[in-house]
Structures are given as C-alpha cells and as structure tokens.
Design an enzyme around this catalytic site. Sequence first.
Site, PDB file in Angstrom:
ATOM      1  N   GLU A  78      -2.669   7.047   8.270  1.00 40.17           N
ATOM      2  CA  GLU A  78      -3.389   8.052   7.497  1.00 40.17           C
ATOM      3  C   GLU A  78      -4.414   8.767   8.360  1.00 40.17           C
ATOM      4  O   GLU A  78      -4.862   8.245   9.384  1.00 40.17           O
ATOM      5  CB  GLU A  78      -4.122   7.400   6.322  1.00 40.17           C
ATOM      6  N   ARG A 103      -6.560  -8.572  -8.408  1.00 37.03           N
ATOM      7  CA  ARG A 103      -7.227  -9.874  -8.463  1.00 37.03           C
ATOM      8  C   ARG A 103      -8.714  -9.644  -8.697  1.00 37.03           C
ATOM      9  O   ARG A 103      -9.184  -8.506  -8.749  1.00 37.03           O
ATOM     10  CB  ARG A 103      -7.040 -10.621  -7.146  1.00 37.03           C
ATOM     11  N   LYS A 107       0.829  -1.205   0.000  1.00 34.41           N
ATOM     12  CA  LYS A 107       0.000   0.000   0.000  1.00 34.41           C
ATOM     13  C   LYS A 107       0.863   1.254   0.000  1.00 34.41           C
ATOM     14  O   LYS A 107       0.536   2.257  -0.630  1.00 34.41           O
ATOM     15  CB  LYS A 107      -0.938  -0.017   1.207  1.00 34.41           C
ATOM     16  N   HIS A 109     -14.068  -3.164   9.219  1.00 32.74           N
ATOM     17  CA  HIS A 109     -13.358  -2.830   7.985  1.00 32.74           C
ATOM     18  C   HIS A 109     -13.486  -3.922   6.925  1.00 32.74           C
ATOM     19  O   HIS A 109     -12.707  -3.955   5.975  1.00 32.74           O
ATOM     20  CB  HIS A 109     -11.886  -2.534   8.263  1.00 32.74           C
TER      21      HIS A 109
END
Length: 660
Positions: free
Chosen positions: A200, A292, A116, A235
Amino acid sequence: MFDKILIANRGEIACRVIRTARRLGVRSVAVYSDADAGARHVRLADEAMHIGSAPARESYLSITAILNAAKRSGAQAIHPGYGFLSENEDFAEACEAAGLVFIGPPASAIRAMGSKSAAKALMEKAGVPLVPGYHGDDQDANLLAARAAAIGFPVLIKASAGGGGKGIRIVNHADEFMAALASCKRESLAAFGDDKVLVERYLQRPRHIEIQVFADRNGNAVHLFERDCSVQRRHQKVLEEAPAPGMTAERRAAMGAAACEAARAIGYVGAGTVEFICEPDGRFYFMEMNTRLQVEHPVTEMITGLDLVEWQLRVAAGEALPLAQEQIALRGHAIEARIYAEDPARGFLPAIGTLSHLDTPAEGVHVRIDSGIEEGDAITPHYDPMIAKLIVWDDSRQRAIARMLQALGGYRIVGVGNNVEFLSRLVACPAFTSADLDTGLIEREHDYLFPAAADAPLEVFLLAALSRLLRERQESVVDASPWAARDGWRITGAAHRVLVYRHDDREFKVTVGYEAGGYRLECGGRSVHACGELGARDELHAVFDGSRLNATVVVAHERRHVFLHGRCWVVAAVDPLARSAQGREAGGGLAAPMPGKVVALLVEAGARVERGAPLLVLEAMKMEHTITAPGAGVVKAYRFAVGDQVSDGAALLDFEEAAA
C-alpha cells in the site's frame, strides 16, 4: 450464562477474563505450558490444565491440546483472549464441532476479515474508502515490486494475515524493496504460518483510529466510540487513548456507523474492532478489522463504565446486547500505557529476566493495572514481553495525562530492563500533550524521547551510601556483639570510610564520617550531614542538612537501583579488593542481544562491509532483529548457520574492524 469457561490464553488477558468470570460466578479454567507452570493466570484460575511444552506451537497454538483440556475440565465455552488462536477460523469451527461455544465471532466472520487482502476487497465492494495499494493473490516478487513502483514510494509491505506489528516493512526506495519483501515474508510465515503480503501507499503523518463494535446473534450492532492508537513503535501500539483528541461528533457518528455496517455485512457476533487510518485533513480509510477483544479495550471500559468481557460472555451465551446505541454514554478521558520488558534505547529490543522487585502505583477510581506478572515471575523469550497495562482516567485529557505521569512515577521494577522512563518522557512530550499525533510521533520526536546520557546527580551516590550505612546499622542491632557495632568508634578517634560507586564507566567516591545523630558524607565536592530511616519495600527517607528526600534503593548483587524523582539510576558498588567485571566478552565477535534463532546470513564470510551494513538476522519473540556492522571492516567468519539456536550473549560472528 455459562457455569464454566476455559481461557485459551495466558498472561495479562487470561487474568483479565478470570476477574470478570469470578464476578459473574462463572468458574474459570486456565491452560499453561511448561514455561507457565507457576504463572499468575494459573494461580488465579479455579482450575488449570497443562497443554504442552514452552514453544507456542506446541501449547497455546495447539488446537488439539486446548480442546482436550476443555473436554477434560467440563468447560462449556472457550474464551480465546487475543493473539494465539483468537482469530483462527479453524479453531472456531473446531470448538463448534466439539460442542463448545467459541466466545467470539462465527468462523465465517473471522475468515472474511482474517485476510487483510480479502477484507479490503470486501470493503471495496461495500464502498468503504481504501488506501491505494495492491491486495491481490499473485505473490510473484517481481509483480509486487512493479505494483510498488506504480503506487509510488514510500510504500508499506504488510502481512495479509498479520497483526501486532509483525510482518510490516516501510520501503522508501525501489532498491530496498526486494530485501524488505523477503524479510517481511519470513517474519509473517514464522508468526502466522502465511507469507502472503499486500502493498500500500505509505501515508505521511497518518493517525490510527479504531472503532470498538459489538454485535449479537439477533442482528443488533452498536459502537462504543473510538480509540486513538497513533503512538506506535515498530508498528506496535505504545499509548492508546479514548476518545480520540479532536474528534468531532459528526465524524464520530460517521465512523461509528460505517464500523457497525461492516460488522453487519459479515454477520458479526461479539466484540470486534474496525481500524481506520486517517489523514490530517480528516479523510479516513479502512485498514482492517480485528475479530477479537483488543489489548487496549480497557480505555473504552474506562470512558463507558462497561465491562466488555461481560458483554462477550453474555452475547456468546445467546443474550441480546445489554444496551442500545443511544444508551451508551461517553464520560471523561482514558489513557493506556503498555509497560514492556524492553530497551527503548536499543531499538526497543525485548528483554528477559526475573522481576526481583516490583512495586506499582495504587489502584483506584483513576488508576487501573492489568497484568499477568507479579514480583518473582520471569519474562521468558517464549512469549510477548509485556509486564502490564497501566490505565488512567480523569475528567479531561489534561488531567488524565497528569494522572499517567504520576502513576508511571510509582513504578519500581528491578531485574529486567523496561520502558517506564521512556513512557514518562513520551507522555510529557509536547507533541503528545498538545495532541499533535501521528504514527511517526516517536521517530519525529526522537531527540526529545532519547536524550543523551546524563551523569547521575550526586544525590544518587549519597542515597546509595546512606542506604548501605542504615542497612549495616540494622544488622548490627541484630548482632549484639560490640565487634559488630557500626558506630564508627575507634580507640584513636572516629573512623572514616570510603564507599566507591561506578556509573557509566566513571567512579564516584563517598567519604563517610560518623557524627552525632548520623553521618558526614562527602562526594564530588559536596559535604552533607546525613541521617534517615529505612521503610518498607526498600524505601529510604533521607535527611541531608535538614532537607528531607524520599527515594527507594533496591540492592541487586553489586548494583544499587536508586529510584528518585521518577527516574531509576543504576550504580554499581565497587569492591576495592576485587576488580569488577567490565562487561561480557563476546569472544572476539558480535554478541547475540538475546536468545533466538538465526534466520539469515546477509553477507558472505570474507566480505568487506561499511558501518551499519546488515550482517545477520536473528528471530526472537516472533520478531526479526538485524545485527549490523559496528564499523567498516571484514566479516571473518560466522559461528552459526541458518536455523541454529543461540543463547543470550553468544558470539555470532568474527568481525575485524578496518584500521582507522
């Protein structure tokens, strides 16, 4: 096109790939661990190869075992599904080195987007907007804490190599950061073999919107519109829909073009998803790219009429994309609900068990079910506890919502806890029906979605009693002996019986009298003339005082699962001659909610703690579950050490509550 492919996965996605392969005349090879020897994907495939023991690292994550299986089977290509090795660049390279086609993007693309942090750096150079945060390589805890403070709380800690909602923590205050960081790193290392994280700014009321992209080896790239995946728990996505409510044509075109450019920038091939997080004012930020096929791809298939697995196979075989961008049309609205073996009321804790009874709604143009589970199969602690994906389609979002509610009402699951009733409340929730969506919807609508426990209606006990009486009558027909007759006849007159049922620690008595053409049932001050008949699959067609009521009553030991009006009420038949067990004893300690491994002891033995204090962390199904203090008291002793495996219901520690 290939003659034979191996599917390096299990469960629902393996069954999904097999279905398309069979339609295209391609032979399929399944792989299975010890735990999956009798699994549905093994039964459906043309061939199946054993690859190891139950732990994923010794089977589905073993590159060597899977490549050996492919060589033995004579497969020409490998479809990785999702999860496991699907985004592992080493696996993609190993397939190529072995002379096998990897049905997915090149290893270089996976590597570019696999981290990421690296992906965000790449997108930043390309001018794609990013959420403010720290994506660097320096993982010193003090540095990360300082960066979090500079960003401003709340912040999100996220595993750099993560996915599926694992390795993510929201931190609201600076004094919580270090503990959350340690937990996030442990979970990330266990799930992905990498504990690197990024930090973040945590956006308030964001929406999660992703763009489905496809690219071929000739440099062509298209998008297949967007999916809204905002409704999440822990999440992890719960409901997905396409198209995204409120999406304008201009914004769709802008996000689609950006996603296609991202795919071209890394030389992408095959199916991929570019995920964005969007603020209420319409601003969107790049979040990650999944290299994917996504779990939620069926909603895209439903609104486009395309088979994305077929596209994967054709592109991997060297063919060009079947359609150009202007040839791809959007029609109607689709919603997907993920049906899990879990307990929503206990923080969505995964459940295990055998599906002793499973009925599903009828499939057709409007309803689709993707599943790797059939009646009699078991949900084990080794893998993801998904039971099925339920997908519906109709001309509009409102009609699709109605279809989903009707379809969820057609589910009958016995043997394992599940989230079907929760999903029904979620789909009916005013915030969802009005498209007031964001990733915090479930928490925001907690009171609606988690109502206080209610007493079962009297009809439930009447139905349980009538079901028993009708079953007894059926048995008496088989046994022609007059002593087996269940007609209530006695020399001294008609007999009366009392059937006792327990629900939530309360007992309910149903008095049974035998009358012409049926029974007189009395419960809770209500008296009805009852008759009816048993149908297939435990269906009960009851008539109470002339009013017909359709239900399903499934008997599982002493329990009666009464499915009525879209709900399942579980009541226990009480034997007056034997005292019922009142629950599992935990040996004076706090019990493990499921099998797992102890990964952390959070306080010292002898410590005095307050209610809700974290005491122990258990890892199960690749997720961490924190055991907390039930009240103020003292941790007397732990019964297990870090690294120990524990069984379901095992007493984890001795806890002494403080005197009131």
